[in-house]
Enzyme design. Structure first.
Site, PDB file in Angstrom:
ATOM      1  N   SER A 147       9.185   1.789  -1.789  1.00 43.63           N
ATOM      2  CA  SER A 147       9.058   1.610  -3.231  1.00 43.63           C
ATOM      3  C   SER A 147       8.251   0.355  -3.533  1.00 43.63           C
ATOM      4  O   SER A 147       7.850  -0.375  -2.634  1.00 43.63           O
ATOM      5  CB  SER A 147      10.443   1.517  -3.868  1.00 43.63           C
ATOM      6  N   LYS A 148       8.062   0.133  -4.821  1.00 49.35           N
ATOM      7  CA  LYS A 148       7.260  -0.995  -5.321  1.00 49.35           C
ATOM      8  C   LYS A 148       7.575  -2.313  -4.623  1.00 49.35           C
ATOM      9  O   LYS A 148       6.677  -3.104  -4.375  1.00 49.35           O
ATOM     10  CB  LYS A 148       7.510  -1.183  -6.823  1.00 49.35           C
ATOM     11  N   ARG A 149       8.856  -2.526  -4.343  1.00 53.55           N
ATOM     12  CA  ARG A 149       9.192  -3.841  -3.793  1.00 53.55           C
ATOM     13  C   ARG A 149       8.625  -4.041  -2.384  1.00 53.55           C
ATOM     14  O   ARG A 149       8.619  -5.143  -1.860  1.00 53.55           O
ATOM     15  CB  ARG A 149      10.698  -4.095  -3.844  1.00 53.55           C
TER      16      ARG A 149
END
Ligand code: GLU
Length: 487
Positions: free
Chosen positions: A248-250
């Site tokens: 994911s984005k993180r």
């Protein structure tokens, strides 16, 4: 053989999605079949403006081309799910008439209470069945109350997904629940629309991400209720982050566009995605999408999740930066050079810059950055380099001697070897090692201590500019203007 990729236009193309699309495409093409793009835009609340065209642009950049889709049409369209609403409604009516589905008038509040009561008894949540057996004459049907339509799922038995990658996966019907197929606003749920559309588009092989495996028994029940033949299913294992959580984005970039903005070449990205959970029978690592078509089979898709590795992607990109024709790299790097505000109209050509700097670059951003010095004199010098290579008091004299010798040299001898000879002659004259000229010279010309081979660099920078930079730095050093120059 017909496969499809069915993204929801709710954002950008995630690399996991790109990989699913790629595998589905290759699977169809390996069997000389068709690949369909269907845009699942039924859930209007999740719709993101511009997402459909962004998804299509990313797929095309990666070289994943569909035979039928919203922008191409085809015999089995429309290919945008929202435009198929009448079909979904028609099949829902058919199921209502046949008694395989029913209208459910339970309010969200009633459903919540029932769910909580079951949870209090530690029972899995499921619909309490109030509306399952209502008679046709029940006045509620004509009351105008809002309703959803639920599929009447067998209360016992099992539904088996016969998956081409996962094998037989068995689901208890009692756990599947009478799931909703049409919402209160008369639009279909994913599990219903996907079946009508896959069947309507004659998809022979539903290849999709493994996260949908738990939806597949529900879809099979819809196929069965409608009397449709089942397609084959293949659920492609997920792409996980290095810490084995969902990517994911993180974890950094996840969208194809972001990778391209970070200077990854689409050819390298798609090649990397290909190796995420699949390997060629002959073990080769470098290939285009077209090269992979004859090689791609589902048998070689790994059964466990693939783990994303940024280092490997960058390594792959570096290989492409080295191997592709210079003109292709020039075209790819130009926007990055422009983003750095470099005006490269005068002086060395971009081709020469690319040929010089690509060996050491991992991304197009690195490459643009590494070429910048060709058109811009360094404004700052690496402080550690200054400390090490600019402090000896003789440096200005050495740089000037070098400048003079280079200026006097025949420009016809402005070749790698010709330049090296000049350096050697100056070093000999000054009775110093070649390295004692090379290091301050590199720092003076580029502002940094690492980079391409110095003689190539000087060759590309050209006699006039090289001499001018050496003299400028020598003067500044003499005047103490560079002392402590901290970038
Ligand atoms: N619209 C669904 C998604 O984006 C499609 C799933 C499927 O391929 O059936 O996840």
């Amino acid at each position: 053989m017909r496969t499809r990729y069915a993204p929801s236009p709710s954002g950008t193309l995630h690399i996991g999605g790109a990989r699913t699309a790629l595998f589905s495409y290759l699977f169809a093409k390996h069997h000389e079949g068709q690949f369909v793009l269907r845009v699942e835009d039924t859930d209007r609340a999740r719709l993101v403006e511009g997402s459909e065209s962004a998804l299509m642009r990313s797929l095309r950049l990666l070289g994943i081309h569909w035979d039928e889709g919203p922008d191409l049409e085809g015999p089995l369209g429309p290919y945008r799910q929202s435009e198929r609403l009448a079909l979904h409604q028609q099949y829902a009516e058919q199921l209502l008439k046949g008694g395989q589905a029913y209208r459910c008038y339970c309010t969200p509040e009633e459903l919540k209470q029932a769910r909580e009561a079951r949870m209090a008894q530690k029972l899995p949540p499921r619909y309490m069945g109030t509306c399952r057996n209502r008679l046709a004459e029940d006045p509620i049907h004509t009351s105008g109350q809002p309703y959803v339509i639920r599929l009447k799922v067998p209360l016992d038995g099992v539904t088996v997904v016969d998956d081409l990658i996962r094998g037989h996966v068995t689901f208890e019907n009692s756990l599947l629940d009478d799931f909703v197929i049409m919402k209160a606003d008369h639009t279909p749920t994913y599990n219903f629309a996907a079946v009508i559309d896959d069947w309507g588009m004659q998809i022979s092989h539903v290849t999709r991400a493994e996260e949908h495996l738990s939806n597949t028994p529900k879809q099979i029940l819809v196929y069965q209720a409608l009397g449709f033949d089942l397609p084959q299913f293949a659920h492609i294992p997920m792409v996980l982050a290095p810490d084995r959580s969902k990517l994911s984005k993180r974890h950094g970039a996840t969208a194809v566009e972001e990778y391209l903005d970070q200077g990854i070449l689409p050819q390298a990205l798609v090649n990397y995605l290909l190796l995420l959970g699949w390997s060629a029978p002959d073990g080769r690592e470098f290939m285009t999408v077209a090269d992979a078509v004859p090689l791609f089979t589902l048998e070689r898709v790994q059964h466990t999740a693939a783990v994303y590795d940024q280092k490997k992607l960058e390594w792959m990109n570096a290989q492409y930066l080295k191997a592709l024709p210079v003109t292709e790299i020039v075209a790819a790097v130009t926007p990055f050079v422009e983003k750095l505000g470099i005006s490269w109209g005068q002086g060395p050509t971009l081709d020469a810059g690319v040929a010089l700097a690509r060996e050491r670059a991992h991304t197009l951003v690195d490459l643009a950055q590494a070429m910048k010095f060709l058109w811009e004199r360094p404004q700052a010098f690496d402080p550690k380099g200054v400390q090490k290579h600019f402090t000896p008091l003789e440096v200005p004299i050495r740089l000037e001697a070098l400048a003079e010798a280079l200026e006097r040299s025949d420009t016809a001898a402005w070749t790698h070897d010709g330049i090296m000879e000049v350096f050697d002659a100056v070093a000999k004259n000054l009775d110093i090692k070649r390295a004692e000229l090379i290091h301050p010279c590199r720092l003076a010309l580029t502002g940094v201590t690492v980079g391409p081979g110095l003689f190539e660099l000087v060759q590309v920078l050209g006699p006039q500019e090289t001499v001018a930079r050496l003299r400028q730095v020598a003067t500044n050093l003499r005047e103490g203007a560079l002392k402590g120059s901290q970038s």
